[in-house]
Design a protein around this motif. Sequence first.
Motif, PDB file in Angstrom:
ATOM      1  N   ASP A  68       0.852  -1.194   0.000  1.00 46.26           N
ATOM      2  CA  ASP A  68       0.000   0.000   0.000  1.00 46.26           C
ATOM      3  C   ASP A  68       0.884   1.239   0.000  1.00 46.26           C
ATOM      4  O   ASP A  68       1.415   1.647   1.032  1.00 46.26           O
ATOM      5  N   LYS A  70       0.161   4.323  -0.451  1.00 44.58           N
ATOM      6  CA  LYS A  70      -0.359   5.436   0.360  1.00 44.58           C
ATOM      7  C   LYS A  70       0.007   5.234   1.831  1.00 44.58           C
ATOM      8  O   LYS A  70       0.421   6.164   2.525  1.00 44.58           O
ATOM      9  N   SER A  73       3.573   5.985   2.443  1.00 49.34           N
ATOM     10  CA  SER A  73       3.912   7.424   2.417  1.00 49.34           C
ATOM     11  C   SER A  73       3.684   8.100   3.762  1.00 49.34           C
ATOM     12  O   SER A  73       4.070   9.237   3.978  1.00 49.34           O
ATOM     13  N   THR A  74       3.035   7.364   4.690  1.00 43.04           N
ATOM     14  CA  THR A  74       2.677   8.001   5.962  1.00 43.04           C
ATOM     15  C   THR A  74       3.490   7.470   7.146  1.00 43.04           C
ATOM     16  O   THR A  74       3.261   7.909   8.271  1.00 43.04           O
TER      17      THR A  74
END
Length: 258
Positions: A68, A70, A73-74
């Motif tokens: 994942d 996304k 990216s966190t």
Amino acid sequence: MSDTPVVTWTTDAPGVVVVTMDRPPANALGIPLLDGLHAAIDAAEQAGDVKVMVITSAREGFFAAGADIKHMSTIDAASFLAYGDRMRAVNDRLAAAGWISIAAVDGLALGGGLELAMACTLRVAGPRAKLGLPEVRLGLIPGAGGTQRLPQLVGRGRALDIMLTARQVPADEALRIGLVDRLAEDDVVKGALELAGDLVGSSLPAQLAVVRTVDAAFAMPLEEGFAFEAQQEQGLFEDGEAAEGIAAFVAKRPPSFA
Ligand SMILES: CCCCCCCCCCCCC[C@H](O)CC(=O)SCCNC(=O)CCNC(=O)[C@H](O)C(C)(C)COP(=O)(O)OP(=O)(O)OC[C@H]1O[C@@H](n2cnc3c(N)ncnc32)[C@H](O)[C@@H]1OP(=O)(O)O
């Protein structure tokens, strides 16, 4: 947050479980999907009678689009490591499971999605399957087993071609190069269940010993591999599987394996 399960499993025939991934939009292998796959493996282990596990997708056009991005990216480095460990743990559990696993792929299987499929014992592709390891486009490498399993399936040169170009391999080429084992004309789960039907009549302990022995061939020198093969064969005599198979043949009756 939706409480719809992202992984479900059904028993379609005695000893055969079908695990379905359904995490919109692309079956990205985020924590909810990894947790769901771990839960499905836990359930199969607890059931104790699973001979074949089919893993497939309910997402049109996708088997699984990989880690994942996304989510990645966190998170910080420590979380990234933990995330990778959790993804590799699914693959390692499947590769060492007490059953034969079949990935039924009829969409995009990219990055960690293809790594999941390669951790399965066998792979069946539908006409829409496209498989790849595009991690270099993200500044990553296939970090959930892909750099080890892909060369074992297709050879060093083809593995480097696929990983270095990040290209998607269509189903027909995947069959030709050994990345998938069978092609389904349309319904890939039907094709995987047909393969499962070809498996369940034989001795699962013997089949698992074959998988271990073939995998050993990539991990040890030839003479040690021969010794490991002999050790696996001896184990099948000691646990009665061979005795039952041989007795059943002589008696002209179906074997009753463990
Ligand atoms: C810091 C110290 C750490 C030390 C290292 C520790 C080890 C770490 C190991 C980690 C484990 C590695 C595991 C694995 O090897 C890594 C990966 O898998 S990387 C990801 C690989 N996959 C990809 O690169 C595919 C990315 N997606 C695409 O290229 C395209 O989306 C597509 C799949 C070709 C589809 O394209 P389109 O048809 O054009 O559709 P969209 O692009 O619009 O996508 C539709 C929709 O889905 C979302 N999506 C697609 N893929 C992902 C994804 N992988 N993750 C999250 N979301 C994805 C996309 O965002 C769209 O959503 P929407 O925007 O509509 O909400």
